[in-house]
Design a protein around this motif. Structure first.
Motif, PDB file in Angstrom:
ATOM      1  N   TYR A  90       0.878  -1.173   0.000  1.00 13.50           N
ATOM      2  CA  TYR A  90       0.000   0.000   0.000  1.00 13.50           C
ATOM      3  C   TYR A  90       0.910   1.216   0.000  1.00 13.50           C
ATOM      4  CZ  TYR A  90      -3.629   3.322   1.409  1.00 13.50           C
ATOM      5  OH  TYR A  90      -4.502   4.378   1.472  1.00 13.50           O
ATOM      6  N   MET A  91       0.947   1.905  -1.139  1.00  8.67           N
ATOM      7  CA  MET A  91       1.895   3.005  -1.331  1.00  8.67           C
ATOM      8  C   MET A  91       1.124   4.313  -1.492  1.00  8.67           C
ATOM      9  SD  MET A  91       4.714   0.986  -3.658  1.00  8.67           S
ATOM     10  CE  MET A  91       6.015   2.192  -3.400  1.00  8.67           C
ATOM     11  N   ASN A  92       0.599   4.776  -0.386  1.00 10.31           N
ATOM     12  CA  ASN A  92      -0.185   6.010  -0.368  1.00 10.31           C
ATOM     13  C   ASN A  92       0.756   7.198  -0.214  1.00 10.31           C
ATOM     14  OD1 ASN A  92      -1.823   8.257   0.645  1.00 10.31           O
ATOM     15  ND2 ASN A  92      -3.462   6.736   0.788  1.00 10.31           N
ATOM     16  N   ASN A  93       0.461   8.274  -0.945  1.00 10.76           N
ATOM     17  CA  ASN A  93       1.284   9.486  -0.849  1.00 10.76           C
ATOM     18  C   ASN A  93       1.452   9.940   0.596  1.00 10.76           C
ATOM     19  OD1 ASN A  93       1.173   9.254  -3.550  1.00 10.76           O
ATOM     20  ND2 ASN A  93       0.142  11.194  -3.970  1.00 10.76           N
ATOM     21  N   LYS A  94       0.424   9.738   1.419  1.00  8.57           N
ATOM     22  CA  LYS A  94       0.457  10.256   2.788  1.00  8.57           C
ATOM     23  C   LYS A  94       1.399   9.464   3.691  1.00  8.57           C
ATOM     24  CE  LYS A  94      -4.347  11.834   2.431  1.00  8.57           C
ATOM     25  NZ  LYS A  94      -5.732  11.630   2.925  1.00  8.57           N
ATOM     26  N   THR A  95       1.685   8.222   3.300  1.00  5.83           N
ATOM     27  CA  THR A  95       2.553   7.388   4.148  1.00  5.83           C
ATOM     28  C   THR A  95       4.009   7.436   3.713  1.00  5.83           C
ATOM     29  OG1 THR A  95       2.213   5.392   2.806  1.00  5.83           O
ATOM     30  CG2 THR A  95       0.633   5.802   4.586  1.00  5.83           C
ATOM     31  N   LEU A  96       4.297   8.101   2.602  1.00  5.58           N
ATOM     32  CA  LEU A  96       5.661   8.133   2.071  1.00  5.58           C
ATOM     33  C   LEU A  96       6.293   9.495   2.279  1.00  5.58           C
ATOM     34  CD1 LEU A  96       5.099   6.249  -1.304  1.00  5.58           C
ATOM     35  CD2 LEU A  96       6.402   5.399   0.641  1.00  5.58           C
ATOM     36  N   PRO A  97       7.610   9.548   2.469  1.00  7.74           N
ATOM     37  CA  PRO A  97       8.308  10.831   2.535  1.00  7.74           C
ATOM     38  C   PRO A  97       8.080  11.620   1.247  1.00  7.74           C
ATOM     39  CG  PRO A  97       9.743   9.032   3.213  1.00  7.74           C
ATOM     40  CD  PRO A  97       8.513   8.406   2.655  1.00  7.74           C
ATOM     41  N   LYS A 124     -10.612  -6.214   2.605  1.00 11.80           N
ATOM     42  CA  LYS A 124     -10.924  -7.497   1.959  1.00 11.80           C
ATOM     43  C   LYS A 124     -10.130  -8.643   2.572  1.00 11.80           C
ATOM     44  CE  LYS A 124     -12.100  -5.490  -2.553  1.00 11.80           C
ATOM     45  NZ  LYS A 124     -11.771  -5.481  -4.001  1.00 11.80           N
ATOM     46  N   GLY A 125      -9.319  -8.320   3.589  1.00  6.94           N
ATOM     47  CA  GLY A 125      -8.565  -9.372   4.266  1.00  6.94           C
ATOM     48  C   GLY A 125      -7.241  -9.717   3.625  1.00  6.94           C
ATOM     49  N   GLU A 126      -6.755  -8.886   2.693  1.00  2.00           N
ATOM     50  CA  GLU A 126      -5.507  -9.184   1.994  1.00  2.00           C
ATOM     51  C   GLU A 126      -4.307  -8.729   2.824  1.00  2.00           C
ATOM     52  OE1 GLU A 126      -6.922  -8.581  -2.631  1.00  2.00           O
ATOM     53  OE2 GLU A 126      -6.649  -6.813  -1.373  1.00  2.00           O
ATOM     54  N   LEU A 127      -3.353  -9.623   3.010  1.00  2.00           N
ATOM     55  CA  LEU A 127      -2.128  -9.281   3.728  1.00  2.00           C
ATOM     56  C   LEU A 127      -1.338  -8.268   2.894  1.00  2.00           C
ATOM     57  CD1 LEU A 127      -0.807 -10.274   6.413  1.00  2.00           C
ATOM     58  CD2 LEU A 127       0.728 -11.644   4.975  1.00  2.00           C
ATOM     59  N   THR A 128      -0.963  -7.152   3.505  1.00  2.00           N
ATOM     60  CA  THR A 128      -0.386  -6.030   2.762  1.00  2.00           C
ATOM     61  C   THR A 128       0.697  -5.352   3.599  1.00  2.00           C
ATOM     62  OG1 THR A 128      -2.550  -5.679   1.733  1.00  2.00           O
ATOM     63  CG2 THR A 128      -0.972  -3.882   1.532  1.00  2.00           C
ATOM     64  N   VAL A 129       1.681  -4.796   2.917  1.00  2.00           N
ATOM     65  CA  VAL A 129       2.709  -3.991   3.570  1.00  2.00           C
ATOM     66  C   VAL A 129       2.364  -2.513   3.352  1.00  2.00           C
ATOM     67  CG1 VAL A 129       5.157  -3.371   3.652  1.00  2.00           C
ATOM     68  CG2 VAL A 129       4.482  -5.762   3.240  1.00  2.00           C
ATOM     69  N   ARG A 130       2.163  -1.761   4.439  1.00  2.00           N
ATOM     70  CA  ARG A 130       1.907  -0.318   4.340  1.00  2.00           C
ATOM     71  C   ARG A 130       3.261   0.380   4.231  1.00  2.00           C
ATOM     72  NH1 ARG A 130      -0.865   0.242   8.617  1.00  2.00           N
ATOM     73  NH2 ARG A 130      -2.995   0.394   7.791  1.00  2.00           N
ATOM     74  N   ALA A 131       3.642   0.746   3.002  1.00  2.00           N
ATOM     75  CA  ALA A 131       4.994   1.240   2.751  1.00  2.00           C
ATOM     76  C   ALA A 131       5.213   2.618   3.374  1.00  2.00           C
ATOM     77  CB  ALA A 131       5.253   1.294   1.253  1.00  2.00           C
ATOM     78  N   THR A 132       6.297   2.702   4.144  1.00  2.00           N
ATOM     79  CA  THR A 132       6.728   3.997   4.672  1.00  2.00           C
ATOM     80  C   THR A 132       8.015   4.448   3.992  1.00  2.00           C
ATOM     81  OG1 THR A 132       7.876   2.820   6.454  1.00  2.00           O
ATOM     82  CG2 THR A 132       5.659   3.641   6.919  1.00  2.00           C
ATOM     83  N   ASP A 133       8.580   3.536   3.192  1.00  3.94           N
ATOM     84  CA  ASP A 133       9.795   3.857   2.446  1.00  3.94           C
ATOM     85  C   ASP A 133       9.880   2.880   1.279  1.00  3.94           C
ATOM     86  OD1 ASP A 133      12.178   4.982   1.683  1.00  3.94           O
ATOM     87  OD2 ASP A 133      13.392   3.928   3.185  1.00  3.94           O
TER      88      ASP A 133
END
Length: 498
Positions: A90-97, A124-133
């Protein structure tokens, strides 16, 4: 950050666009960094957190560093593929530098990236990495095939196996299974007390099989040499030397045709065991195939090209003559003892018969033309004519046949074994007969190997040996129609337009 599906004519345009993105990266930093280190693979994460729900994962706050190739992008979700599984990011603009938001826009399908973030589950129950970098590690200049159509052009799949492996999960599984089968073979024979050895791939005299060799030139020795057609004669020299159980998983080369069953370069398992005979090896082979099915594939019953093969059942055993009589209704048993009659029968089938062919050779021509392809379920064919078995021991009660077998499954030979000929004088006479056939125009007949005769004169114990075609074995257990499907880089004819 998404890329629309395209035709081949659009590739050059897309490549140009990607080069522009690469140049933009080069202006800011090293475009191909090598400092990212992952801490987890996709399959490990799936297994580790399989029993954790959304709330449990949020409490854990587990941080992982993952890496792989971008294979899907939809909104803020990016799916990468590593060597074990797929990982959703999950590569949301808000979570990335802020400095990485701009680089996010440079991402394309096929790029290789590394990302760090916490593990969570989506709605939906999908295992995901919330990217911070994240780091763009390799820019892919060429677009991947259309994700919906995949790489369906068979020739392109063989010529560009690297693309096939990227986009086709089935291909990756075939080669993963191949690796497991080869490892199983090695473990199986090690556990039985066999020693793995390596023998030369360049021979002064090609031997161990009847086949046309590839010829090369050794500059330092100033002599012609041959790529091996089989390791057999060297392995039996080792038996003479006192290694009573040896095996080799080897590459062999035969200068013959290309087909769904044949590649000029192929992999063989050959093994030799002293104080056994061909009957012992048939029993071993039946056990080996059964255990591959159960321990590697997971079931004694497999499906190959629409037919089920249950390896828990005993294998059929027939002599060559029995098989010919069973599958050729128009042949009477008495006819098989008369060269004149079998020659007439063969010619009636459209088989060319020449004067050099004895009764046994003609019967084998009939067998290969009319019978072999009908042997579907696992079948051992035994009692091959001595005439076509120049390295096999004669049967003690009938010298016209050899103590030899072939295993045929799905109409294809997968294994060939026999009680070894250890009579040096008999072997010399058979080599001489092969030389006569070669001088008469048979390009596949054997040479006279004087050093091998010398080895036999020192004495080889009673021994049985066998060769198993690894490529065909993998075809069977992966339900692959062509040998090219189980070779990472099969030999191909050149492009006509290049």
């Amino acid at each position: 950050m998404t890329e629309h599906t395209h035709d081949h004519k659009d590739d050059n345009k897309l490549i140009a666009q990607r080069r522009e993105k690469l140049n933009a990266i080069r202006e800011k930093r090293n475009a191909f960094p090598n400092g990212f280190r992952r801490t987890a693979y996709g399959a490990e994460l799936d297994k580790q957190f399989a029993d954790k729900d959304k709330e449990q994962l949020e409490k854990l706050g587990h941080v992982a560093r993952v890496a792989g190739r971008v294979i899907r992008m939809r909104g803020p979700f990016v799916v990468i593929q590593d060597s074990t599984a797929q990982v959703q990011l999950y590569m949301n603009n808000k979570t990335l530098p802020e400095e990485l938001v701009a680089e996010l826009k440079l991402l394309d399908l096929g790029d290789i990236i590394g990302a760090e973030g916490t593990i969570f589950r989506t709605g939906k129950g999908e295992l995901t990495v919330r990217a911070t970098d994240f780091s763009l590690l390799t820019k892919a200049l060429r677009p991947l095939p259309d994700k919906y159509k995949g790489l369906t052009d068979t020739e392109v799949r063989y010529r560009q196996r690297y693309v096939d492996l990227i986009v086709n999960e089935e291909s990756r599984q075939v080669f993963a299974t191949r690796s497991r089968i080869v490892n199983f073979l090695r473990d199986y024979f090690n556990q039985l007390g066999f020693m793995e050895v390596e023998t030369p791939m360049m021979h002064v005299i090609p031997g161990g099989a009847t086949a046309r060799p590839f010829i090369t030139h050794h500059n330092a020795l100033d002599q012609e040499m041959y790529l091996r057609i089989a390791p057999e004669l060297f392995l039996k020299r080792l038996v003479v030397g006192g290694f009573e159980r040896v095996f080799e998983i080897n590459r062999s080369f035969r200068n013959e045709g290309l087909s769904t069953r044949h590649n000029p370069e192929f992999t063989m398992l050959e093994f030799y065991q002293s104080y056994t005979d061909y009957q012992d090896l048939m029993n071993l082979t039946e056990d080996l195939f059964r255990r591959i099915a159960v321990e590697v594939i997971g079931s004694p019953a497999i499906t190959y090209q629409g037919t089920e093969y249950d390896f828990s059942n005993p294998f059929v055993r027939l002599t060559v003559n029995e098989a010919v009589l069973k599958y050729c209704d128009d042949i009477e048993e008495e006819a098989l003892s008369s060269r004149e009659q079998v020659a007439r029968i063969a010619e009636g089938y459209g088989i060319v018969v020449d004067e050099s062919m004895g009764t046994g050779k003609i019967i084998m021509e009939i067998f290969e033309e009319k019978v072999e392809h009908k042997l579907d379920q696992p079948t051992f064919i035994t009692a091959y004519p001595t005439e076509v078995s120049p390295l096999a021991r004669r049967n003690e009660t009938n010298p016209d046949i050899a103590d030899r077998f072939e295993l045929i499954i799905g109409g294809r030979e997968l294994a060939n074994g026999f009680s070894e000929l250890n009579d040096a004088e008999d072997q010399a006479a058979r080599f001489e007969a092969q030389v006569a056939r070669k001088e008469a125009g048979d390009n596949e007949a054997m040479h006279f190997d004087e050093d091998y005769i010398t080895a036999l004169e020192y004495g080889m114990p009673p021994t049985a040996g066998e060769g198993i075609g690894v490529d065909r074995l993998v075809m069977l257990f992966t339900d692959s129609a062509s040998i090219k499907d189980v070779l990472l880089f099969p030999h191909m004819r050149p492009h006509l337009d290049r």
